[in-house]
Motif scaffolding. Structure first.
Motif, mmCIF file in Angstrom:
data_model
loop_
_atom_site.group_PDB
_atom_site.id
_atom_site.type_symbol
_atom_site.label_atom_id
_atom_site.label_comp_id
_atom_site.label_asym_id
_atom_site.label_seq_id
_atom_site.Cartn_x
_atom_site.Cartn_y
_atom_site.Cartn_z
ATOM 1 N N ARG A 84 0.829 -1.208 0.000
ATOM 2 C CA ARG A 84 0.000 0.000 0.000
ATOM 3 C C ARG A 84 0.863 1.257 0.000
ATOM 4 O O ARG A 84 0.570 2.217 -0.726
ATOM 5 N N ARG A 85 1.894 1.270 0.798
ATOM 6 C CA ARG A 85 2.776 2.441 0.848
ATOM 7 C C ARG A 85 3.412 2.697 -0.521
ATOM 8 O O ARG A 85 3.540 3.839 -0.969
ATOM 9 N N MET A 86 3.830 1.622 -1.186
ATOM 10 C CA MET A 86 4.483 1.793 -2.477
ATOM 11 C C MET A 86 3.486 2.220 -3.561
ATOM 12 O O MET A 86 3.835 2.951 -4.482
ATOM 13 N N LEU A 87 2.237 1.756 -3.440
ATOM 14 C CA LEU A 87 1.212 2.244 -4.358
ATOM 15 C C LEU A 87 1.023 3.753 -4.221
ATOM 16 O O LEU A 87 0.955 4.486 -5.216
ATOM 17 N N LEU A 88 0.933 4.209 -2.984
ATOM 18 C CA LEU A 88 0.747 5.641 -2.748
ATOM 19 C C LEU A 88 1.945 6.440 -3.246
ATOM 20 O O LEU A 88 1.792 7.500 -3.880
ATOM 21 N N LEU A 89 3.149 5.939 -2.981
ATOM 22 C CA LEU A 89 4.351 6.635 -3.433
ATOM 23 C C LEU A 89 4.432 6.637 -4.955
ATOM 24 O O LEU A 89 4.815 7.640 -5.575
ATOM 25 N N GLY A 90 4.040 5.525 -5.582
ATOM 26 C CA GLY A 90 4.059 5.454 -7.035
ATOM 27 C C GLY A 90 3.087 6.439 -7.667
ATOM 28 O O GLY A 90 3.392 7.077 -8.681
ATOM 29 N N LEU A 91 1.904 6.569 -7.085
ATOM 30 C CA LEU A 91 0.924 7.528 -7.611
ATOM 31 C C LEU A 91 1.407 8.958 -7.427
ATOM 32 O O LEU A 91 1.179 9.823 -8.294
ATOM 33 N N ALA A 92 2.072 9.228 -6.307
ATOM 34 C CA ALA A 92 2.616 10.571 -6.089
ATOM 35 C C ALA A 92 3.694 10.893 -7.120
ATOM 36 O O ALA A 92 3.750 12.009 -7.664
ATOM 37 N N ALA A 93 4.565 9.913 -7.419
ATOM 38 C CA ALA A 93 5.606 10.126 -8.426
ATOM 39 C C ALA A 93 4.988 10.334 -9.807
ATOM 40 O O ALA A 93 5.452 11.169 -10.592
ATOM 41 N N THR A 94 3.930 9.580 -10.106
ATOM 42 C CA THR A 94 3.241 9.738 -11.384
ATOM 43 C C THR A 94 2.674 11.146 -11.534
ATOM 44 O O THR A 94 2.818 11.792 -12.587
ATOM 45 N N ALA A 95 2.022 11.636 -10.484
ATOM 46 C CA ALA A 95 1.460 12.984 -10.524
ATOM 47 C C ALA A 95 2.558 14.033 -10.700
ATOM 48 O O ALA A 95 2.425 14.975 -11.493
ATOM 49 N N ALA A 96 3.673 13.863 -9.968
ATOM 50 C CA ALA A 96 4.771 14.827 -10.065
ATOM 51 C C ALA A 96 5.378 14.839 -11.467
ATOM 52 O O ALA A 96 5.639 15.906 -12.040
ATOM 53 N N VAL A 116 10.528 10.173 -14.394
ATOM 54 C CA VAL A 116 9.832 10.268 -13.105
ATOM 55 C C VAL A 116 8.527 9.476 -13.159
ATOM 56 O O VAL A 116 8.198 8.721 -12.234
ATOM 57 N N GLU A 117 7.782 9.639 -14.235
ATOM 58 C CA GLU A 117 6.556 8.858 -14.386
ATOM 59 C C GLU A 117 6.861 7.364 -14.453
ATOM 60 O O GLU A 117 6.092 6.535 -13.943
ATOM 61 N N GLY A 118 7.977 7.005 -15.064
ATOM 62 C CA GLY A 118 8.368 5.603 -15.150
ATOM 63 C C GLY A 118 8.637 5.001 -13.788
ATOM 64 O O GLY A 118 8.331 3.829 -13.540
ATOM 65 N N LEU A 119 9.213 5.792 -12.883
ATOM 66 C CA LEU A 119 9.428 5.327 -11.513
ATOM 67 C C LEU A 119 8.089 5.033 -10.848
ATOM 68 O O LEU A 119 7.914 4.002 -10.179
ATOM 69 N N GLY A 120 7.136 5.933 -11.031
ATOM 70 C CA GLY A 120 5.803 5.698 -10.476
ATOM 71 C C GLY A 120 5.141 4.485 -11.084
ATOM 72 O O GLY A 120 4.531 3.673 -10.376
ATOM 73 N N PHE A 121 5.274 4.326 -12.395
ATOM 74 C CA PHE A 121 4.689 3.175 -13.080
ATOM 75 C C PHE A 121 5.261 1.874 -12.542
ATOM 76 O O PHE A 121 4.533 0.895 -12.306
ATOM 77 N N LEU A 122 6.578 1.841 -12.322
ATOM 78 C CA LEU A 122 7.226 0.650 -11.789
ATOM 79 C C LEU A 122 6.662 0.272 -10.430
ATOM 80 O O LEU A 122 6.299 -0.888 -10.179
ATOM 81 N N MET A 123 6.572 1.250 -9.531
ATOM 82 C CA MET A 123 6.079 0.962 -8.184
ATOM 83 C C MET A 123 4.628 0.491 -8.202
ATOM 84 O O MET A 123 4.254 -0.445 -7.480
ATOM 85 N N ILE A 124 3.818 1.130 -9.035
ATOM 86 C CA ILE A 124 2.397 0.771 -9.078
ATOM 87 C C ILE A 124 2.210 -0.633 -9.651
ATOM 88 O O ILE A 124 1.459 -1.445 -9.096
ATOM 89 N N THR A 125 2.887 -0.937 -10.748
ATOM 90 C CA THR A 125 2.633 -2.203 -11.428
ATOM 91 C C THR A 125 3.213 -3.404 -10.700
ATOM 92 O O THR A 125 2.748 -4.536 -10.903
ATOM 93 N N VAL A 126 4.222 -3.194 -9.869
ATOM 94 C CA VAL A 126 4.745 -4.298 -9.058
ATOM 95 C C VAL A 126 3.988 -4.410 -7.739
ATOM 96 O O VAL A 126 3.704 -5.514 -7.256
ATOM 97 N N ALA A 127 3.623 -3.277 -7.149
ATOM 98 C CA ALA A 127 2.909 -3.304 -5.867
ATOM 99 C C ALA A 127 1.463 -3.754 -6.029
ATOM 100 O O ALA A 127 0.908 -4.368 -5.104
ATOM 101 N N GLY A 128 0.838 -3.469 -7.179
ATOM 102 C CA GLY A 128 -0.567 -3.815 -7.364
ATOM 103 C C GLY A 128 -0.857 -5.289 -7.154
ATOM 104 O O GLY A 128 -1.718 -5.654 -6.332
ATOM 105 N N PRO A 129 -0.171 -6.207 -7.866
ATOM 106 C CA PRO A 129 -0.429 -7.635 -7.645
ATOM 107 C C PRO A 129 -0.119 -8.080 -6.216
ATOM 108 O O PRO A 129 -0.828 -8.929 -5.664
ATOM 109 N N ALA A 130 0.938 -7.519 -5.620
ATOM 110 C CA ALA A 130 1.265 -7.890 -4.239
ATOM 111 C C ALA A 130 0.149 -7.472 -3.289
ATOM 112 O O ALA A 130 -0.194 -8.201 -2.345
ATOM 113 N N ALA A 131 -0.438 -6.300 -3.517
ATOM 114 C CA ALA A 131 -1.540 -5.846 -2.673
ATOM 115 C C ALA A 131 -2.783 -6.708 -2.887
ATOM 116 O O ALA A 131 -3.476 -7.064 -1.925
ATOM 117 N N LEU A 132 -3.066 -7.066 -4.140
ATOM 118 C CA LEU A 132 -4.231 -7.906 -4.419
ATOM 119 C C LEU A 132 -4.103 -9.276 -3.776
ATOM 120 O O LEU A 132 -5.084 -9.835 -3.273
#
Length: 402
Positions: A84-96, A116-132
């Motif tokens: 969850r923390r990495m999802l939030l951080l990834g979305l923040a990086a995407t917005a920035a 910068v968006e790529g960093l957010g994309f990485l965190m979101i796409t790896v954290a998403g399945p782990a959170a699910l």
């Protein structure tokens, strides 16, 4: 988070939390929206900045460079700090990154914003399945992962449909940033806390990497995702331009047609979940879809057919191709060397996805610029054949029916 909260977060899901599932899938959709916005804005970027197709391909590819280099490492960080923390951080990086891009005075800054968006994309796409994995019951796992695998085509379709409202790419970037902020708020409100893992060290990260890459299952899935992404983005990165330059469509119509073709991929993703639940072999789905994508690409890029049949082939290419990502992402947790390496295994698979996103646009953009549209068909067809070979290797290690 205290120890009691940690234990509650670590406990298996007693029931599937569908609100949280939708919030997490929404985060993935927003991440892929950042991919789709460049694809549909390509004609506007070419007009305003004088970019060639290779430069447009670089804007798409650089988004994935961090994913190529850091997928397994991202899995280790997520296991340590919580999905969850990495999802939030990834979305923040995407917005920035989106804000930086909207303010970019030239191509160089725009390219940097994509990192910068790529960093957010990485965190979101790896954290998403782990959170699910933590919030769905075993009976709903295949369907939940099929939903998750729709994030890329859904986000791209939304990006292309939204293009109807924009005549300036800067405004498009601002709206994409607002979408990232909204997704951040939804995850913060709906997604449950994730437990922190054990302390992370370079030695443990190195060992996790060795163990993950030494297992045949995750490596084969990663190679298969590389080939799928190469094929998919070889077409969809340049589809609006293809529709405009080869078929004579306007930008608005090219965006609409591209959105429909991208949305067809969702049908394949959800269909894979149904077929897997009915006992279809994972390797069979991957081999069949790879064969079809390679064959159809020969007709699409050949530009020998009228506009409507060519468009319908794009829809078929997308729909059949959707069988592959849902199968791969649903299989990744099952072939992890051990449960603690689930996130690392997903990270390796996403590295493969990102590698294909880098290779596809760059190779195809360069080939089209030099040799014309028909040259792209041979690249995609070769990737399809390689995908069949990988699928048959996967047959030896794929898990039993679940």
């Amino acid at each position: 988070m205290d120890k009691a909260e940690n234990r509650r977060a670590a406990a298996p899901a007693a029931r599937t939390q569908w609100g949280a599932v939708l919030a997490i899938v929404g985060a993935g959709v927003v991440a892929s929206l950042q991919v789709g916005k460049v694809i549909i804005a390509a004609p506007l970027l070419r007009r305003d900045m004088g970019l060639d197709l290779s430069s447009i391909g670089a804007l798409t590819a650089v988004f994935s460079v961090l994913g190529v280099l850091g997928g397994i490492a991202a899995g280790g960080v997520i296991a340590r700090f919580g999905a969850r923390r990495m999802l939030l951080l990834g979305l923040a990086a995407t917005a920035a990154g989106t804000v930086i891009g909207a303010l970019a005075p030239g191509y160089g800054v725009l390219l940097a914003s994509r990192v910068v968006e790529g960093l957010g994309f990485l965190m979101i796409t790896v954290a998403g399945p782990a959170a699910l994995q933590r919030i769905v019951t075993s009976g709903n796992r295949d369907f939940a992962f099929a939903l998750w695998s729709c994030y890329m085509p859904a986000g791209m379709a939304i990006a292309m449909l939204a293009s109807q409202a924009f005549g300036d790419w800067h405004a498009y970037w601002w709206c994409a940033g607002l979408a990232a902020g909204a997704a951040l708020a939804c995850v913060a409100l709906l997604a449950p806390a994730s437990p922190r893992g054990a302390g992370m060290s370079w030695r443990s990260l190195r060992q996790d990497t060795v163990d993950t890459m030494g297992a045949a299952g995750p490596v084969l899935l990663a190679l298969s995702f590389t080939l799928y992404s190469l094929m998919f983005f070889a077409l969809f990165t340049f589809l609006p331009v293809l529709l405009m330059e080869q078929l004579g469509l306007t930008l608005a119509m090219a965006g609409l047609y591209s959105a429909i073709a991208s949305a067809a991929n969702v049908v394949g993703n959800l269909g894979a979940g149904v077929l897997l639940a009915r006992g279809w072999r994972r390797s069979t789905l991957i081999a069949s879809a790879s064969t079809a994508m390679g064959a159809v690409a020969l007709l699409i890029f050949g530009s020998a057919l009228p506009a409507m049949p060519t468009f319908l082939l794009c829809v078929l290419f997308s729909a059949v191709g959707g069988l592959i990502p849902a199968t791969l992402l649903g299989t990744a947790p099952l072939v992890a060397p051990r449960p603690a390496l689930t996130a690392a295994s997903v990270g390796l698979v996403m590295q493969g996805s990102n590698l294909g996103q880098v290779i596809g646009p760059l190779a195809v953009g360069g080939a089209i610029d030099r040799y014309g549209w028909s040259s792209a068909s041979f690249i995609v067809a070769a990737a399809g054949l390689a995908g069949v070979a990988i699928a048959w290797r996967l047959r030896r290690v794929e898990p039993a029916r679940h």
